[in-house]
Design a protein around this motif. Structure first.
Motif, PDB file in Angstrom:
ATOM      1  N   LEU A 154       0.825  -1.208   0.000  1.00  0.00           N
ATOM      2  CA  LEU A 154       0.000   0.000   0.000  1.00  0.00           C
ATOM      3  C   LEU A 154       0.859   1.258   0.000  1.00  0.00           C
ATOM      4  O   LEU A 154       0.561   2.236  -0.668  1.00  0.00           O
ATOM      5  N   GLY A 155       1.925   1.234   0.791  1.00  0.00           N
ATOM      6  CA  GLY A 155       2.783   2.403   0.921  1.00  0.00           C
ATOM      7  C   GLY A 155       3.738   2.209   2.085  1.00  0.00           C
ATOM      8  O   GLY A 155       3.838   1.108   2.635  1.00  0.00           O
ATOM      9  N   TYR A 156       4.412   3.276   2.469  1.00  0.00           N
ATOM     10  CA  TYR A 156       5.377   3.192   3.568  1.00  0.00           C
ATOM     11  C   TYR A 156       4.947   4.087   4.720  1.00  0.00           C
ATOM     12  O   TYR A 156       4.511   5.224   4.523  1.00  0.00           O
ATOM     13  N   ALA A 157       5.084   3.550   5.933  1.00  0.00           N
ATOM     14  CA  ALA A 157       4.708   4.276   7.139  1.00  0.00           C
ATOM     15  C   ALA A 157       5.955   4.800   7.844  1.00  0.00           C
ATOM     16  O   ALA A 157       7.034   4.210   7.764  1.00  0.00           O
ATOM     17  N   TYR A 158       5.785   5.914   8.552  1.00  0.00           N
ATOM     18  CA  TYR A 158       6.873   6.631   9.215  1.00  0.00           C
ATOM     19  C   TYR A 158       6.652   6.615  10.718  1.00  0.00           C
ATOM     20  O   TYR A 158       5.541   6.383  11.190  1.00  0.00           O
ATOM     21  N   GLU A 159       7.699   6.906  11.462  1.00  0.00           N
ATOM     22  CA  GLU A 159       7.579   7.022  12.908  1.00  0.00           C
ATOM     23  C   GLU A 159       7.124   8.444  13.249  1.00  0.00           C
ATOM     24  O   GLU A 159       7.711   9.429  12.786  1.00  0.00           O
ATOM     25  N   ARG A 160       6.079   8.550  14.072  1.00  0.00           N
ATOM     26  CA  ARG A 160       5.527   9.862  14.421  1.00  0.00           C
ATOM     27  C   ARG A 160       6.582  10.767  15.048  1.00  0.00           C
ATOM     28  O   ARG A 160       6.660  11.954  14.743  1.00  0.00           O
ATOM     29  N   ALA A 161       7.385  10.193  15.952  1.00  0.00           N
ATOM     30  CA  ALA A 161       8.369  11.013  16.663  1.00  0.00           C
ATOM     31  C   ALA A 161       9.400  11.598  15.702  1.00  0.00           C
ATOM     32  O   ALA A 161       9.849  12.738  15.882  1.00  0.00           O
ATOM     33  N   GLU A 162       9.767  10.831  14.674  1.00  0.00           N
ATOM     34  CA  GLU A 162      10.741  11.338  13.709  1.00  0.00           C
ATOM     35  C   GLU A 162      10.144  12.459  12.873  1.00  0.00           C
ATOM     36  O   GLU A 162      10.824  13.461  12.590  1.00  0.00           O
ATOM     37  N   LEU A 163       8.874  12.327  12.473  1.00  0.00           N
ATOM     38  CA  LEU A 163       8.232  13.403  11.723  1.00  0.00           C
ATOM     39  C   LEU A 163       8.106  14.664  12.584  1.00  0.00           C
ATOM     40  O   LEU A 163       8.270  15.780  12.098  1.00  0.00           O
ATOM     41  N   ALA A 164       7.812  14.461  13.885  1.00  0.00           N
ATOM     42  CA  ALA A 164       7.670  15.601  14.791  1.00  0.00           C
ATOM     43  C   ALA A 164       8.985  16.341  14.978  1.00  0.00           C
ATOM     44  O   ALA A 164       8.994  17.524  15.338  1.00  0.00           O
ATOM     45  N   GLY A 165      10.108  15.662  14.723  1.00  0.00           N
ATOM     46  CA  GLY A 165      11.415  16.286  14.896  1.00  0.00           C
ATOM     47  C   GLY A 165      11.927  17.007  13.669  1.00  0.00           C
ATOM     48  O   GLY A 165      13.002  17.629  13.708  1.00  0.00           O
ATOM     49  N   LEU A 166      11.186  16.955  12.569  1.00  0.00           N
ATOM     50  CA  LEU A 166      11.631  17.622  11.342  1.00  0.00           C
ATOM     51  C   LEU A 166      11.491  19.135  11.469  1.00  0.00           C
ATOM     52  O   LEU A 166      10.522  19.636  12.043  1.00  0.00           O
ATOM     53  N   THR A 167      12.444  19.850  10.914  1.00  0.00           N
ATOM     54  CA  THR A 167      12.400  21.311  10.928  1.00  0.00           C
ATOM     55  C   THR A 167      12.227  21.831   9.507  1.00  0.00           C
ATOM     56  O   THR A 167      12.383  21.093   8.527  1.00  0.00           O
ATOM     57  N   LEU A 203      -1.727  13.241   7.271  1.00  0.00           N
ATOM     58  CA  LEU A 203      -1.266  12.111   8.062  1.00  0.00           C
ATOM     59  C   LEU A 203      -2.458  11.230   8.425  1.00  0.00           C
ATOM     60  O   LEU A 203      -3.554  11.737   8.664  1.00  0.00           O
ATOM     61  N   PHE A 204      -2.255   9.920   8.437  1.00  0.00           N
ATOM     62  CA  PHE A 204      -3.300   9.010   8.900  1.00  0.00           C
ATOM     63  C   PHE A 204      -2.646   7.823   9.592  1.00  0.00           C
ATOM     64  O   PHE A 204      -1.494   7.491   9.340  1.00  0.00           O
ATOM     65  N   ASP A 205      -3.404   7.202  10.471  1.00  0.00           N
ATOM     66  CA  ASP A 205      -2.881   6.096  11.272  1.00  0.00           C
ATOM     67  C   ASP A 205      -2.521   4.906  10.392  1.00  0.00           C
ATOM     68  O   ASP A 205      -3.243   4.551   9.457  1.00  0.00           O
ATOM     69  N   ALA A 206      -1.388   4.276  10.696  1.00  0.00           N
ATOM     70  CA  ALA A 206      -0.929   3.081  10.001  1.00  0.00           C
ATOM     71  C   ALA A 206      -0.613   2.023  11.051  1.00  0.00           C
ATOM     72  O   ALA A 206      -0.437   2.347  12.233  1.00  0.00           O
ATOM     73  N   PRO A 207      -0.550   0.742  10.668  1.00  0.00           N
ATOM     74  CA  PRO A 207      -0.274  -0.322  11.646  1.00  0.00           C
ATOM     75  C   PRO A 207       1.032  -0.095  12.403  1.00  0.00           C
ATOM     76  O   PRO A 207       1.954   0.555  11.915  1.00  0.00           O
ATOM     77  N   GLY A 208       1.066  -0.634  13.621  1.00  0.00           N
ATOM     78  CA  GLY A 208       2.270  -0.527  14.435  1.00  0.00           C
ATOM     79  C   GLY A 208       2.457   0.825  15.081  1.00  0.00           C
ATOM     80  O   GLY A 208       3.567   1.159  15.508  1.00  0.00           O
ATOM     81  N   GLY A 209       1.371   1.612  15.178  1.00  0.00           N
ATOM     82  CA  GLY A 209       1.472   2.933  15.789  1.00  0.00           C
ATOM     83  C   GLY A 209       2.223   3.928  14.926  1.00  0.00           C
ATOM     84  O   GLY A 209       2.644   4.983  15.418  1.00  0.00           O
ATOM     85  N   ARG A 210       2.378   3.614  13.658  1.00  0.00           N
ATOM     86  CA  ARG A 210       3.094   4.494  12.751  1.00  0.00           C
ATOM     87  C   ARG A 210       2.108   5.380  12.002  1.00  0.00           C
ATOM     88  O   ARG A 210       0.900   5.343  12.266  1.00  0.00           O
ATOM     89  N   VAL A 211       2.604   6.161  11.064  1.00  0.00           N
ATOM     90  CA  VAL A 211       1.745   7.097  10.357  1.00  0.00           C
ATOM     91  C   VAL A 211       2.009   7.037   8.861  1.00  0.00           C
ATOM     92  O   VAL A 211       3.156   6.938   8.426  1.00  0.00           O
ATOM     93  N   GLY A 212       0.944   7.055   8.080  1.00  0.00           N
ATOM     94  CA  GLY A 212       1.067   7.127   6.628  1.00  0.00           C
ATOM     95  C   GLY A 212       0.953   8.563   6.168  1.00  0.00           C
ATOM     96  O   GLY A 212       0.399   9.419   6.884  1.00  0.00           O
ATOM     97  N   LEU A 213       1.470   8.855   4.999  1.00  0.00           N
ATOM     98  CA  LEU A 213       1.426  10.207   4.440  1.00  0.00           C
ATOM     99  C   LEU A 213       0.856  10.144   3.032  1.00  0.00           C
ATOM    100  O   LEU A 213       1.173   9.256   2.255  1.00  0.00           O
ATOM    101  N   VAL A 214      -0.006  11.100   2.712  1.00  0.00           N
ATOM    102  CA  VAL A 214      -0.513  11.202   1.351  1.00  0.00           C
ATOM    103  C   VAL A 214      -0.596  12.679   1.006  1.00  0.00           C
ATOM    104  O   VAL A 214      -0.966  13.509   1.841  1.00  0.00           O
ATOM    105  N   ARG A 215      -0.238  12.993  -0.221  1.00  0.00           N
ATOM    106  CA  ARG A 215      -0.244  14.386  -0.645  1.00  0.00           C
ATOM    107  C   ARG A 215      -1.666  14.803  -1.002  1.00  0.00           C
ATOM    108  O   ARG A 215      -2.367  14.106  -1.729  1.00  0.00           O
ATOM    109  N   GLN A 216      -2.103  15.950  -0.489  1.00  0.00           N
ATOM    110  CA  GLN A 216      -3.459  16.433  -0.766  1.00  0.00           C
ATOM    111  C   GLN A 216      -3.517  17.057  -2.160  1.00  0.00           C
ATOM    112  O   GLN A 216      -2.536  17.577  -2.657  1.00  0.00           O
TER     113      GLN A 216
END
Length: 216
Positions: A154-167, A203-216
């Motif tokens: 389906l796609g690739y999921a990211y770690e929420r904490a890592e996305l929150a740390g992006l500047t 952002l939307f919830d993905a398995p394993g407490g991770r997050v998926g991303l899709v461009r609007q």
């Protein structure tokens, strides 16, 4: 002719349902991946399982690399000793550290190389990056993991904490229907969205407490 109390309640409920459907935000989901999305090679799983505990040169990101295979699971996960490659995603340089590949017997994509060992059994199946880190030169190191349904990536999921740390100014690879796109973020996520140059990521919830991303 009059309308019964029960019928009136039914009409009100129906109108409320229609209004709710009109005002509810659409549920985010990954777009369809490119139909030719697959790894560089295909192989039958019987041969792949024979390689557990061994090493083999296979084409990854357009070049042959030695893969030290530590385990092959029944669900198609092929665990590797970390394989580091320098490659380009959407034309931009990234260092990718692959921890695992993945495939399904129901896969239909075909890689550029059909690898077939002695005594091969079953159909040739494609392999994709499954569990890996990506890092742009001087940028943040991000952990991505594949998410699957009914034998399809389906796609690739990211770690929420890592996305929150992006500047602001950080670059982020996102896989969509046009393949890999590299976007520049304007800051960390805010709620269910992340502002990027030229648009927004949802952002939307993905398995394993991770997050998926899709461009609007």
């Amino acid at each position: 002719m009059g309308t019964s109390y029960g019928s009136l309640l039914g009409i009100i409920a129906g109108v409320a349902t229609m209004l709710g459907a009109q005002t509810a935000p659409p549920k985010a989901a990954w777009p369809l991946l490119p139909p030719d999305f697959a790894g560089d090679f295909t192989m039958d799983m019987a041969t792949m399982k024979k390689l557990a505990g061994d090493a083999i040169a296979l084409p990854i990101a357009g070049q042959f690399k030695t893969l030290a295979i530590t385990a092959v699971a029944d669900d198609g996960t092929v665990t590797l000793k970390d394989l580091v490659i320098d490659t380009r995603l959407s034309g931009q340089p990234f260092t990718v550290t692959i921890h695992a590949l993945h495939s399904h017997a129901t896969g239909t994509g075909q890689g550029r190389y059909a690898m077939q060992g002695q005594g091969a059994e079953g159909p040739q199946v494609p392999f994709v990056w499954h569990d890996f880190h990506v890092q742009s030169p001087g940028g943040a190191r991000l952990h991505l993991a594949g998410v699957y349904r009914d034998g399809a990536l389906l796609g690739y999921a990211y770690e929420r904490a890592e996305l929150a740390g992006l500047t602001a100014g950080a670059v982020l690879p996102v896989l969509g229907r046009a393949g890999w796109q590299v976007v520049t973020v304007l800051g960390p996520p805010s709620g269910s969205t992340m502002k990027i140059e030229g648009g927004t990521l949802r952002l939307f919830d993905a398995p394993g407490g991770r997050v998926g991303l899709v461009r609007q």
